[in-house]
Design a protein around this motif. Structure first.
Motif, PDB file in Angstrom:
ATOM      1  N   ASN A   1      87.363 -81.397 100.746  1.00  0.00           N
ATOM      2  CA  ASN A   1      87.887 -82.519 100.580  1.00  0.00           C
ATOM      3  C   ASN A   1      89.409 -82.432 100.800  1.00  0.00           C
ATOM      4  O   ASN A   1      90.367 -82.160  99.859  1.00  0.00           O
ATOM      5  CB  ASN A   1      87.962 -82.924  98.741  1.00  0.00           C
ATOM      6  N   LEU A   2      89.879 -82.762 102.056  1.00  0.00           N
ATOM      7  CA  LEU A   2      91.126 -82.603 102.318  1.00  0.00           C
ATOM      8  C   LEU A   2      91.820 -84.031 102.685  1.00  0.00           C
ATOM      9  O   LEU A   2      91.187 -85.161 103.038  1.00  0.00           O
ATOM     10  CB  LEU A   2      91.080 -82.039 103.960  1.00  0.00           C
ATOM     11  N   GLN A   3      93.014 -84.041 102.049  1.00  0.00           N
ATOM     12  CA  GLN A   3      93.916 -85.281 102.064  1.00  0.00           C
ATOM     13  C   GLN A   3      95.214 -84.960 103.064  1.00  0.00           C
ATOM     14  O   GLN A   3      95.758 -83.815 103.052  1.00  0.00           O
ATOM     15  CB  GLN A   3      94.340 -85.608 100.701  1.00  0.00           C
ATOM     16  N   LEU A   4      95.731 -85.902 103.922  1.00  0.00           N
ATOM     17  CA  LEU A   4      96.569 -85.846 104.499  1.00  0.00           C
ATOM     18  C   LEU A   4      97.488 -86.947 104.780  1.00  0.00           C
ATOM     19  O   LEU A   4      96.965 -88.000 105.075  1.00  0.00           O
ATOM     20  CB  LEU A   4      96.120 -85.196 106.220  1.00  0.00           C
ATOM     21  N   SER A   5      98.858 -87.084 104.628  1.00  0.00           N
ATOM     22  CA  SER A   5      99.627 -88.049 104.796  1.00  0.00           C
ATOM     23  C   SER A   5      99.854 -88.234 106.463  1.00  0.00           C
ATOM     24  O   SER A   5      99.605 -87.096 107.073  1.00  0.00           O
ATOM     25  CB  SER A   5     100.871 -87.722 104.173  1.00  0.00           C
ATOM     26  N   PRO A   6     100.572 -89.139 106.960  1.00  0.00           N
ATOM     27  CA  PRO A   6     100.796 -89.194 108.488  1.00  0.00           C
ATOM     28  C   PRO A   6     101.874 -88.010 108.717  1.00  0.00           C
ATOM     29  O   PRO A   6     101.597 -87.506 109.855  1.00  0.00           O
ATOM     30  CB  PRO A   6     101.291 -90.617 108.451  1.00  0.00           C
ATOM     31  N   GLN A   7     102.787 -87.921 108.045  1.00  0.00           N
ATOM     32  CA  GLN A   7     103.733 -87.005 108.288  1.00  0.00           C
ATOM     33  C   GLN A   7     103.177 -85.593 108.497  1.00  0.00           C
ATOM     34  O   GLN A   7     103.551 -84.796 109.373  1.00  0.00           O
ATOM     35  CB  GLN A   7     105.066 -86.994 107.336  1.00  0.00           C
ATOM     36  N   THR A   8     102.044 -85.139 107.497  1.00  0.00           N
ATOM     37  CA  THR A   8     101.514 -83.897 107.558  1.00  0.00           C
ATOM     38  C   THR A   8     100.649 -83.880 108.701  1.00  0.00           C
ATOM     39  O   THR A   8     100.511 -82.622 109.556  1.00  0.00           O
ATOM     40  CB  THR A   8     100.610 -83.517 106.351  1.00  0.00           C
ATOM     41  N   ILE A   9      99.871 -84.865 109.193  1.00  0.00           N
ATOM     42  CA  ILE A   9      99.245 -84.807 110.260  1.00  0.00           C
ATOM     43  C   ILE A   9     100.146 -84.765 111.556  1.00  0.00           C
ATOM     44  O   ILE A   9      99.719 -83.861 112.473  1.00  0.00           O
ATOM     45  CB  ILE A   9      98.185 -86.193 110.629  1.00  0.00           C
ATOM     46  N   ALA A  10     101.139 -85.324 111.698  1.00  0.00           N
ATOM     47  CA  ALA A  10     101.922 -85.110 112.678  1.00  0.00           C
ATOM     48  C   ALA A  10     102.654 -83.818 112.839  1.00  0.00           C
ATOM     49  O   ALA A  10     102.915 -83.474 114.008  1.00  0.00           O
ATOM     50  CB  ALA A  10     103.047 -85.957 112.541  1.00  0.00           C
ATOM     51  N   GLY A  11     103.081 -83.223 111.704  1.00  0.00           N
ATOM     52  CA  GLY A  11     103.403 -81.729 111.750  1.00  0.00           C
ATOM     53  C   GLY A  11     102.433 -80.823 112.371  1.00  0.00           C
ATOM     54  O   GLY A  11     102.782 -79.719 113.005  1.00  0.00           O
ATOM     55  N   ILE A  12     101.133 -80.969 111.841  1.00  0.00           N
ATOM     56  CA  ILE A  12     100.272 -80.052 112.143  1.00  0.00           C
ATOM     57  C   ILE A  12      99.852 -80.222 113.842  1.00  0.00           C
ATOM     58  O   ILE A  12     100.023 -79.357 114.599  1.00  0.00           O
ATOM     59  CB  ILE A  12      98.776 -80.372 111.611  1.00  0.00           C
TER      60      ILE A  12
ATOM     61  N   PRO B   1     103.332 -75.646 102.491  1.00  0.00           N
ATOM     62  CA  PRO B   1     103.769 -76.426 101.264  1.00  0.00           C
ATOM     63  C   PRO B   1     103.544 -77.905 101.456  1.00  0.00           C
ATOM     64  O   PRO B   1     103.070 -78.775 100.635  1.00  0.00           O
ATOM     65  CB  PRO B   1     105.315 -76.303 101.043  1.00  0.00           C
ATOM     66  N   LYS B   2     103.670 -78.488 102.603  1.00  0.00           N
ATOM     67  CA  LYS B   2     103.254 -79.812 102.703  1.00  0.00           C
ATOM     68  C   LYS B   2     101.883 -80.115 102.796  1.00  0.00           C
ATOM     69  O   LYS B   2     101.589 -81.385 102.350  1.00  0.00           O
ATOM     70  CB  LYS B   2     104.000 -80.291 104.344  1.00  0.00           C
ATOM     71  N   ILE B   3     100.969 -79.432 103.227  1.00  0.00           N
ATOM     72  CA  ILE B   3      99.729 -79.542 103.038  1.00  0.00           C
ATOM     73  C   ILE B   3      99.050 -79.465 101.720  1.00  0.00           C
ATOM     74  O   ILE B   3      98.473 -80.260 100.883  1.00  0.00           O
ATOM     75  CB  ILE B   3      98.517 -78.625 104.048  1.00  0.00           C
ATOM     76  N   ALA B   4      99.947 -78.327 100.838  1.00  0.00           N
ATOM     77  CA  ALA B   4      99.580 -78.336  99.550  1.00  0.00           C
ATOM     78  C   ALA B   4     100.024 -79.523  98.601  1.00  0.00           C
ATOM     79  O   ALA B   4      99.519 -80.101  97.714  1.00  0.00           O
ATOM     80  CB  ALA B   4     100.258 -77.057  99.063  1.00  0.00           C
ATOM     81  N   ALA B   5     101.113 -79.991  99.022  1.00  0.00           N
ATOM     82  CA  ALA B   5     101.729 -81.162  98.272  1.00  0.00           C
ATOM     83  C   ALA B   5     100.915 -82.536  98.458  1.00  0.00           C
ATOM     84  O   ALA B   5     100.571 -83.257  97.694  1.00  0.00           O
ATOM     85  CB  ALA B   5     103.099 -81.633  99.132  1.00  0.00           C
ATOM     86  N   ASP B   6      99.797 -82.581  99.474  1.00  0.00           N
ATOM     87  CA  ASP B   6      99.014 -83.601  99.766  1.00  0.00           C
ATOM     88  C   ASP B   6      97.680 -83.272  99.100  1.00  0.00           C
ATOM     89  O   ASP B   6      96.950 -84.324  98.717  1.00  0.00           O
ATOM     90  CB  ASP B   6      98.484 -83.820 101.364  1.00  0.00           C
TER      91      ASP B   6
END
Length: 376
Positions: A149-160, A171-176
């Motif tokens: 069950n993965l959740q990603l904000s647009p900023q995290t997707i862009a970072g990846i 930490p950004k993925i962990a925060a999501d």
């Protein structure tokens, strides 16, 4: 020139003779022959046995399952007709169409005004136009052992996908994902190797929702070095399936058994669905500056309504308004009207899980298609 604004069950093989070497959009009478279009009906005028001849199309791999359903059903209604579709990708499909190699194209990015001007020769002195035929979510697919069950904000997707976030326990993925146990594992982003309308829609989403992180703009050709790639939607999915720690983007109809991330819309993480994709299209305006009958949706990627899924694509049928002869014009018109009809949209929904066109879009598309004529 600026860039354009714009679940799967198995399906049977077409089993049809190839027609990809046919003449241009207005192919001569050797390539198409048939009766008149049967007029409006639940199947868009594709009256059983009324049409015959050959049509070839090429384009978006995202709509491959839908096009398979449409061609098979249309041929069942018109046994003397042959329609083929080569899922070579949006960019290659538009190129074949504009070069006169196929009589219609499928594209996840509408023809630009410049491309429409370019179409005059192919369209017998007329012009090409776009009609929406396929609405589908783009899924952020991943293969990561132990994370379901993965959740990603647009900023995290862009970072990846820009290469700034390189580990799954960043930490950004962990925060999501505060409740997830994320591994200390390298992220392997997977992109399309071909010119892709799905890529264009995906990068448009990143540009609009996380432009401070994704600085590459809205592009059809993947701009970032590194990661892995796959040719077409199926090729990308295979690469994601073949690794651990991989992540990619694809039409949701091809997600299969891969994990699919929820994306952040407003303050909530939203799972894709055909209904949520349709909602995003409903809430988005039509593109300005288009001629009457050229129907393009200006997708609003910044929607905050959690009932909408703004990472969506609208795939277009690209057609000529003028074909060389009446038989070809009738066959194109019959096929296009079938696709946009209630029956056609139901066929693709059952095959690909996409969202059917709204009544308004379907009505407007038919009005455009019905203006197709013959040059002689």
């Amino acid at each position: 020139m600026t860039a354009r604004q714009n679940k799967i069950v198995a399906f049977a093989a077409l089993g049809l003779a190839g027609a990809l070497g046919l003449a241009a959009c207005g192919g001569g009478t050797d390539n198409a022959a048939g009766g008149q279009n049967g007029g409006a009906s639940d199947n868009g005028g594709a009256t059983s046995g009324a049409l015959s001849g050959q049509l070839a199309g090429a384009g978006a791999s995202s709509a491959e399952a839908a096009q398979a359903a449409w061609t098979q059903s249309f041929i069942a209604l018109n046994p003397e007709a042959q329609v083929t579709y080569d899922a070579v990708g949006s960019g290659a499909g538009r190129e074949q169409f504009l070069n006169g190699g196929v009589q219609f194209a499928g594209s996840d990015a509408a023809l630009t005004p410049e491309e429409i001007t370019q179409s005059a020769n192919t369209c017998q002195g007329g012009k090409a136009f776009n009609v929406p035929v396929y609405i589908s979510p783009i899924a952020v697919i991943y293969n990561l052992e132990g994370v379901d069950n993965l959740q990603l904000s647009p900023q995290t997707i862009a970072g990846i996908f820009s290469g700034q976030i390189t580990k799954w326990n960043d930490p950004k993925i962990a925060a999501d994902n505060p409740d997830a146990t994320l591994p200390d594992l390298a992220i392997v982003p997977v992109h399309r190797s071909d010119d892709s309308g799905t890529t264009e829609n995906f990068t448009h989403y990143l540009s609009e929702t996380a432009g401070d992180v994704w600085t590459h703009g809205e592009v059809e050709t993947w701009p970032v070095q590194g990661g892995q790639s796959g040719d077409g939607t199926s090729g990308l999915v295979k690469v994601v399936e073949g690794g651990n720690g991989t992540i990619g983007y694809a039409d949701a109809s091809k997600a299969g058994n891969l994990g699919v991330a929820k994306i952040k819309v407003g303050e909530e993480f939203v799972e894709y669905s055909p209904e949520a994709a349709a909602k995003a299209v409903e809430l988005s305006p039509r593109a300005e500056g288009r001629e009457e009958g050229d129907i393009v949706v200006e997708l609003d990627r910044k929607l905050t309504d959690p009932s909408a899924y703004p990472l969506v694509l609208v795939s277009y049928l690209v057609l000529c308004d003028t074909y060389q002869d009446q038989a070809t014009a009738d066959l194109v018109k019959g096929y296009a009207n079938y696709i946009t009809s209630q029956e056609g949209q139901q066929a693709s929904q059952e095959a690909a899980g996409n969202a059917p066109l709204t009544e308004k879009l379907s009505t407007d598309a038919k009005a455009s298609i019905d203006k197709i004529k013959a040059a002689s």
